[in-house]
Enzyme design. Structure first.
Site, PDB file in Angstrom:
ATOM      1  N   ASP A 184      -5.457  37.542  16.564  1.00  0.00           N
ATOM      2  CA  ASP A 184      -5.942  36.151  16.560  1.00  0.00           C
ATOM      3  C   ASP A 184      -4.912  35.183  15.973  1.00  0.00           C
ATOM      4  O   ASP A 184      -4.592  34.173  16.576  1.00  0.00           O
ATOM      5  CB  ASP A 184      -7.304  36.034  15.832  1.00  0.00           C
ATOM      6  CG  ASP A 184      -7.284  36.574  14.392  1.00  0.00           C
ATOM      7  OD1 ASP A 184      -6.254  37.143  13.961  1.00  0.00           O
ATOM      8  OD2 ASP A 184      -8.316  36.438  13.709  1.00  0.00           O
ATOM      9  N   GLY A 222     -11.315  39.110  14.829  1.00  0.00           N
ATOM     10  CA  GLY A 222     -10.835  37.799  15.256  1.00  0.00           C
ATOM     11  C   GLY A 222     -10.342  37.667  16.684  1.00  0.00           C
ATOM     12  O   GLY A 222     -10.400  36.584  17.270  1.00  0.00           O
ATOM     13  N   ASP A 253     -13.039  33.007  12.313  1.00  0.00           N
ATOM     14  CA  ASP A 253     -14.214  32.652  11.515  1.00  0.00           C
ATOM     15  C   ASP A 253     -13.876  32.036  10.174  1.00  0.00           C
ATOM     16  O   ASP A 253     -12.742  32.124   9.694  1.00  0.00           O
ATOM     17  CB  ASP A 253     -15.040  33.910  11.231  1.00  0.00           C
ATOM     18  CG  ASP A 253     -14.371  34.785  10.158  1.00  0.00           C
ATOM     19  OD1 ASP A 253     -13.177  35.121  10.335  1.00  0.00           O
ATOM     20  OD2 ASP A 253     -15.024  35.107   9.151  1.00  0.00           O
ATOM     21  N   ARG A 257     -17.151  31.651  14.995  1.00  0.00           N
ATOM     22  CA  ARG A 257     -16.407  32.447  15.971  1.00  0.00           C
ATOM     23  C   ARG A 257     -16.748  32.059  17.413  1.00  0.00           C
ATOM     24  O   ARG A 257     -15.928  32.201  18.314  1.00  0.00           O
ATOM     25  CB  ARG A 257     -16.732  33.944  15.804  1.00  0.00           C
ATOM     26  CG  ARG A 257     -16.173  34.587  14.553  1.00  0.00           C
ATOM     27  CD  ARG A 257     -16.228  36.105  14.659  1.00  0.00           C
ATOM     28  NE  ARG A 257     -16.156  36.774  13.365  1.00  0.00           N
ATOM     29  CZ  ARG A 257     -15.018  37.084  12.735  1.00  0.00           C
ATOM     30  NH1 ARG A 257     -13.863  36.797  13.274  1.00  0.00           N
ATOM     31  NH2 ARG A 257     -15.047  37.691  11.564  1.00  0.00           N
ATOM     32  N   PHE A 293      -6.950  25.675   7.462  1.00  0.00           N
ATOM     33  CA  PHE A 293      -7.788  26.779   7.914  1.00  0.00           C
ATOM     34  C   PHE A 293      -8.419  26.423   9.252  1.00  0.00           C
ATOM     35  O   PHE A 293      -9.024  25.365   9.400  1.00  0.00           O
ATOM     36  CB  PHE A 293      -8.858  27.117   6.871  1.00  0.00           C
ATOM     37  CG  PHE A 293      -9.332  28.532   7.008  1.00  0.00           C
ATOM     38  CD1 PHE A 293      -8.560  29.582   6.557  1.00  0.00           C
ATOM     39  CD2 PHE A 293     -10.528  28.812   7.643  1.00  0.00           C
ATOM     40  CE1 PHE A 293      -8.979  30.897   6.710  1.00  0.00           C
ATOM     41  CE2 PHE A 293     -10.964  30.131   7.797  1.00  0.00           C
ATOM     42  CZ  PHE A 293     -10.179  31.168   7.331  1.00  0.00           C
ATOM     43  N   VAL A 294      -8.257  27.303  10.217  1.00  0.00           N
ATOM     44  CA  VAL A 294      -8.764  27.005  11.562  1.00  0.00           C
ATOM     45  C   VAL A 294      -9.840  28.015  11.986  1.00  0.00           C
ATOM     46  O   VAL A 294      -9.823  29.166  11.557  1.00  0.00           O
ATOM     47  CB  VAL A 294      -7.616  26.978  12.611  1.00  0.00           C
ATOM     48  CG1 VAL A 294      -6.620  25.872  12.290  1.00  0.00           C
ATOM     49  CG2 VAL A 294      -6.893  28.321  12.698  1.00  0.00           C
ATOM     50  N   LYS A 313       0.715  30.627  12.274  1.00  0.00           N
ATOM     51  CA  LYS A 313       0.697  29.676  11.150  1.00  0.00           C
ATOM     52  C   LYS A 313       1.919  29.982  10.294  1.00  0.00           C
ATOM     53  O   LYS A 313       1.851  30.696   9.289  1.00  0.00           O
ATOM     54  CB  LYS A 313      -0.587  29.871  10.339  1.00  0.00           C
ATOM     55  CG  LYS A 313      -0.937  28.690   9.447  1.00  0.00           C
ATOM     56  CD  LYS A 313      -1.979  29.064   8.415  1.00  0.00           C
ATOM     57  CE  LYS A 313      -3.379  29.135   8.970  1.00  0.00           C
ATOM     58  NZ  LYS A 313      -4.370  29.466   7.907  1.00  0.00           N
ATOM     59  N   ASP A 343      -0.720  34.787   9.956  1.00  0.00           N
ATOM     60  CA  ASP A 343      -0.738  33.884   8.803  1.00  0.00           C
ATOM     61  C   ASP A 343       0.323  34.371   7.810  1.00  0.00           C
ATOM     62  O   ASP A 343       1.500  34.060   7.976  1.00  0.00           O
ATOM     63  CB  ASP A 343      -2.161  33.893   8.226  1.00  0.00           C
ATOM     64  CG  ASP A 343      -2.339  32.939   7.063  1.00  0.00           C
ATOM     65  OD1 ASP A 343      -1.458  32.096   6.838  1.00  0.00           O
ATOM     66  OD2 ASP A 343      -3.365  33.021   6.363  1.00  0.00           O
TER      67      ASP A 343
HETATM   68  P1  IMP Z   1      -2.361  37.645   7.701  1.00  0.00           P
HETATM   69  O1  IMP Z   1      -2.340  36.753   6.484  1.00  0.00           O
HETATM   70  O2  IMP Z   1      -1.259  37.271   8.672  1.00  0.00           O
HETATM   71  O3  IMP Z   1      -2.375  39.069   7.336  1.00  0.00           O
HETATM   72  O4  IMP Z   1      -3.720  37.324   8.464  1.00  0.00           O
HETATM   73  C1  IMP Z   1      -4.859  38.084   8.217  1.00  0.00           C
HETATM   74  C2  IMP Z   1      -6.038  37.626   8.992  1.00  0.00           C
HETATM   75  O5  IMP Z   1      -6.587  36.521   8.316  1.00  0.00           O
HETATM   76  C3  IMP Z   1      -5.857  37.140  10.419  1.00  0.00           C
HETATM   77  O6  IMP Z   1      -5.811  38.172  11.358  1.00  0.00           O
HETATM   78  C4  IMP Z   1      -7.113  36.319  10.578  1.00  0.00           C
HETATM   79  O7  IMP Z   1      -8.205  37.142  10.965  1.00  0.00           O
HETATM   80  C5  IMP Z   1      -7.311  35.748   9.198  1.00  0.00           C
HETATM   81  N1  IMP Z   1      -6.847  34.349   9.115  1.00  0.00           N
HETATM   82  C6  IMP Z   1      -5.655  33.883   8.687  1.00  0.00           C
HETATM   83  N2  IMP Z   1      -5.608  32.544   8.786  1.00  0.00           N
HETATM   84  C7  IMP Z   1      -6.793  32.174   9.288  1.00  0.00           C
HETATM   85  C8  IMP Z   1      -7.371  30.901   9.641  1.00  0.00           C
HETATM   86  O8  IMP Z   1      -6.774  29.811   9.530  1.00  0.00           O
HETATM   87  N3  IMP Z   1      -8.632  30.933  10.154  1.00  0.00           N
HETATM   88  C9  IMP Z   1      -9.344  32.091  10.321  1.00  0.00           C
HETATM   89  N4  IMP Z   1      -8.847  33.290  10.016  1.00  0.00           N
HETATM   90  C10 IMP Z   1      -7.589  33.318   9.503  1.00  0.00           C
HETATM   91 MG    MG Z   2      -7.695  39.077  12.172  1.00  0.00          MG
END
Ligand code: IMP
Ligand code: MG
Length: 180
Positions: free
Chosen positions: A106, A50, A165, A171, A158-159, A137, A109
Site C-alpha cells: 500500500d 493495506g 486505514d 479502508r 497521514f493518508v 511517502k 513510509d
Molecule cells: P513502513 O513505515 O514503511 O514500514 O510502513 C508500514 C505500514 O504502515 C504501511 O504498509 C502501511 O500499512 C502503514 N502506513 C504508513 N503510512 C501510512 C499512512 O499514511 N496511512 C495509512 N497507513 C500507513
Molecule cells: Mg501495510
C-alpha cells in the site's frame, strides 16, 4: 471533487487522488507489468491488509496469466506513528523459486516493512523480486530500499482510503485522502 468532499466521512481533510486518477494509474501499471512479464511465471504477492484493494484492482488490469498470494505485515498497531517492529505472517503455497514475484504494497513510509519483507523473500530465492507500491511517502524513510515502483507520491501526512486505514477505519473510501 467538491460533491464527494462534502459527502466524505468525518476527519477527511483533503482528497489527494480521486477514484479516476487511481483507476488510470493502476491500469497503466497493469499494462506495464503485462508486457514486462509476458511468458514468465508470475506471482503477485499482496501485503495485507493495506494492499487488498490495490491488489484486487491491479490483478484485473494484468492481462497475462498470474497467480496470487498474500502476506500479512503488521507494524501500525494504532495511531499514525510506526511502531518500528514488524510482524510478518504468511501461508504461501507456491514455491517462490519457480516465480517472478511482484510485491503489491500500500505505502512505503519508513521502509521498515518492505526491507524486512525483501530480506525474508530473498531467502526463498524467487526468479526475480520487484515491488509495486501504491504510495510513496519519502519524507519518513529510515530503511534503504534499493529499487521499487510507486504509483503516487504523498506528502508527510497521514493518508487513508483505497485500502489504507486509520485505526481500521476508512479502508473502504474509493479515493486517497489526508485526515485531520
Ligand atoms: P513502513 O513505515 O514503511 O514500514 O510502513 C508500514 C505500514 O504502515 C504501511 O504498509 C502501511 O500499512 C502503514 N502506513 C504508513 N503510512 C501510512 C499512512 O499514511 N496511512 C495509512 N497507513 C500507513
Ligand atoms: Mg501495510
Amino acid at each position: 471533487m467538491e460533491a464527494s468532499l462534502l459527502s466524505s466521512p468525518a476527519g477527511i481533510k483533503k482528497i489527494l487522488f480521486s477514484e479516476e486518477q487511481i483507476k488510470l494509474k493502476v491500469k497503466q501499471t497493469g499494462k506495464l507489468i503485462s508486457s514486462e512479464y509476458e511468458g514468465k511465471p508470475l506471482l503477485i504477492l499482496g501485503i495485507l491488509k493495506g494492499s487488498f484493494i490495490f491488489m484486487a484492482d491491479l490483478c484485473r488490469e494484468i492481462t497475462i496469466p498470474c497467480e496470487t498470494a498474500f502476506i500479512t505485515a503488521e507494524s501500525y498497531h494504532s495511531g499514525t506513528e510506526s511502531s518500528g517492529a514488524v510482524r510478518i505472517t504468511h501461508d504461501i503455497k507456491q514455491n517462490l523459486s519457480e516465480y517472478h514475484v511482484i510485491i503489491a504494497e500500500d505505502i512505503v513510509d519508513s521502509g521498515q516493512t518492505l526491507s524486512k519483507l525483501i530480506r525474508m523473500l530473498d531467502k526463498m530465492k524467487p526468479l526475480s523480486l520487484s515491488v509495486y507500491a501504491l504510495l510513496d511517502k519519502p519524507s519518513r524513510r529510515a530503511a534503504v530500499i534499493s529499487a521499487y515502483h510507486s504509483l503516487f507520491t504523498v506528502p508527510d501526512s497521514f493518508v487513508v482510503g483505497y485500502g489504507l486505514d486509520f485505526n481500521e477505519q476508512y479502508r473502504n473510501l474509493p479515493y486517497i485522502a489526508e485526515i485531520y
